[in-house]
Design a protein around this motif. Structure first.
Motif, short mmCIF file in Angstrom:
data_model
loop_
_atom_site.label_atom_id
_atom_site.label_comp_id
_atom_site.label_asym_id
_atom_site.label_seq_id
_atom_site.Cartn_x
_atom_site.Cartn_y
_atom_site.Cartn_z
N GLU A 40 11.59 42.68 73.58
CA GLU A 40 12.82 43.19 72.93
C GLU A 40 13.66 44.00 73.91
OE1 GLU A 40 14.23 42.88 69.93
OE2 GLU A 40 12.66 41.68 68.97
N ASP A 41 12.99 44.84 74.72
CA ASP A 41 13.71 45.64 75.72
C ASP A 41 14.44 44.75 76.72
OD1 ASP A 41 12.82 47.95 74.51
OD2 ASP A 41 11.22 48.33 75.99
N PHE A 42 13.75 43.72 77.17
CA PHE A 42 14.37 42.80 78.14
C PHE A 42 15.56 42.06 77.52
CE2 PHE A 42 10.08 42.34 80.54
CZ PHE A 42 10.37 43.46 81.29
N VAL A 43 15.43 41.68 76.26
CA VAL A 43 16.54 41.01 75.57
C VAL A 43 17.75 41.94 75.51
CG1 VAL A 43 17.33 40.11 73.34
CG2 VAL A 43 15.10 39.42 74.24
N GLN A 44 17.51 43.18 75.12
CA GLN A 44 18.62 44.14 75.02
C GLN A 44 19.27 44.36 76.39
OE1 GLN A 44 19.94 45.39 72.22
NE2 GLN A 44 18.48 44.08 71.15
N GLU A 45 18.45 44.52 77.41
CA GLU A 45 19.00 44.73 78.76
C GLU A 45 19.78 43.51 79.24
OE1 GLU A 45 16.43 46.60 81.75
OE2 GLU A 45 15.13 47.21 80.08
N SER A 46 19.30 42.32 78.87
CA SER A 46 20.00 41.09 79.26
C SER A 46 21.38 41.03 78.61
CB SER A 46 19.19 39.86 78.85
OG SER A 46 17.95 39.86 79.50
N PHE A 47 21.45 41.38 77.35
CA PHE A 47 22.75 41.35 76.66
C PHE A 47 23.68 42.46 77.18
CE2 PHE A 47 20.76 38.43 73.70
CZ PHE A 47 21.79 37.55 73.47
N ILE A 48 23.12 43.57 77.57
CA ILE A 48 23.95 44.63 78.17
C ILE A 48 24.54 44.12 79.48
CG2 ILE A 48 23.85 46.89 79.32
CD1 ILE A 48 21.78 47.70 77.13
N LYS A 49 23.72 43.45 80.30
CA LYS A 49 24.24 42.91 81.56
C LYS A 49 25.30 41.83 81.30
CE LYS A 49 20.48 43.93 84.69
NZ LYS A 49 21.05 44.71 85.74
N PHE A 65 22.93 32.41 81.89
CA PHE A 65 23.02 33.77 82.45
C PHE A 65 21.97 34.67 81.80
CE2 PHE A 65 24.62 38.12 82.35
CZ PHE A 65 24.95 38.33 83.68
N LEU A 66 21.89 34.62 80.45
CA LEU A 66 20.94 35.48 79.73
C LEU A 66 19.49 35.20 80.13
CD1 LEU A 66 22.54 35.42 76.18
CD2 LEU A 66 22.25 37.44 77.64
N PHE A 67 19.13 33.93 80.20
CA PHE A 67 17.75 33.59 80.54
C PHE A 67 17.42 33.94 81.99
CE2 PHE A 67 17.79 31.55 76.50
CZ PHE A 67 16.46 31.40 76.13
N THR A 68 18.38 33.77 82.88
CA THR A 68 18.16 34.13 84.28
C THR A 68 17.98 35.63 84.43
OG1 THR A 68 19.46 32.24 85.01
CG2 THR A 68 19.12 34.01 86.61
N VAL A 69 18.85 36.40 83.79
CA VAL A 69 18.76 37.87 83.86
C VAL A 69 17.44 38.34 83.24
CG1 VAL A 69 19.73 40.01 82.95
CG2 VAL A 69 21.23 38.30 83.97
N ALA A 70 17.09 37.78 82.08
CA ALA A 70 15.84 38.18 81.41
C ALA A 70 14.63 37.87 82.28
CB ALA A 70 15.75 37.48 80.06
N ASN A 71 14.62 36.70 82.88
CA ASN A 71 13.51 36.31 83.75
C ASN A 71 13.42 37.25 84.95
OD1 ASN A 71 11.31 34.47 84.29
ND2 ASN A 71 12.53 33.80 86.03
#
Length: 170
Positions: A40-49, A65-71
């Motif tokens: 959940e934290d990674f998802v939130q940070e990905s959407f912030i980015k 973009f979201l999946f790359t940032v999350a990974n």
């Protein structure tokens, strides 16, 4: 490159992207890390980015973009945990409050003592070590070696004189 008609920066478009991809992104991260809260934290940070870079990201590329940032967030977290683990494995160092000069002098003294002990005649060395290292009394040493207590005293006295001469007062 043709810009999308709906830039990600518009709140309704961003909300739509969130509603469309948040669950699948969270599941993807949960399967990778096994921790729901961390995912959940990674998802939130990905959407912030994504929000911070919304002007640069095309709507068609938002999912990628979201999946790359999350990974990348996940991999950075793993790398950080590795560093922490290696640091913990290293453990605490044995620090001393002694000065380097004191440590060096102590090592020199130990070397001198070992050499002086090695140079003692075998019978004197045997009596000295039994008394000073093994904490045996003269009577016990006499029984072990098969000599009189007076002979033990004489050997010990000779060993101490020899050691004092070679390394100073003990």
């Amino acid at each position: 490159m043709k810009q999308s008609l709906n830039p990600v920066c518009q709140p309704d478009v961003f909300e739509n992207v969130f509603n469309t991809h948040a669950k699948s992104l969270r599941n993807y991260l949960y399967y990778k890390c096994g921790d729901k809260d961390l995912a959940e934290d990674f998802v939130q940070e990905s959407f912030i980015k994504l929000w911070d870079n919304c002007a640069k990201v095309l709507l068609e590329k938002a999912k990628s973009f979201l999946f790359t940032v999350a990974n990348n967030l996940f991999l950075n977290d793993i790398a950080h945990k590795k560093v922490v683990l290696n640091h913990q494995k290293a453990g605490t160092r044995n620090y001393t409050h002694e000065t380097p000069q004191y440590i060096m002098e102590e090592q020199e003294f130990m070397n001198k003592l070992q050499k002086a002990l090695a140079d003692l005649p075998e019978k004197q060395r045997e009596v000295f070590l039994l008394n000073r290292i093994d904490k045996k009394k003269y009577k016990e040493i006499a029984e072990m070696v098969g000599i009189s207590v007076k002979a033990v005293e004489k050997r010990m006295s000779a060993a101490l004189k020899s050691l004092r001469k070679k390394i100073g007062d003990i």
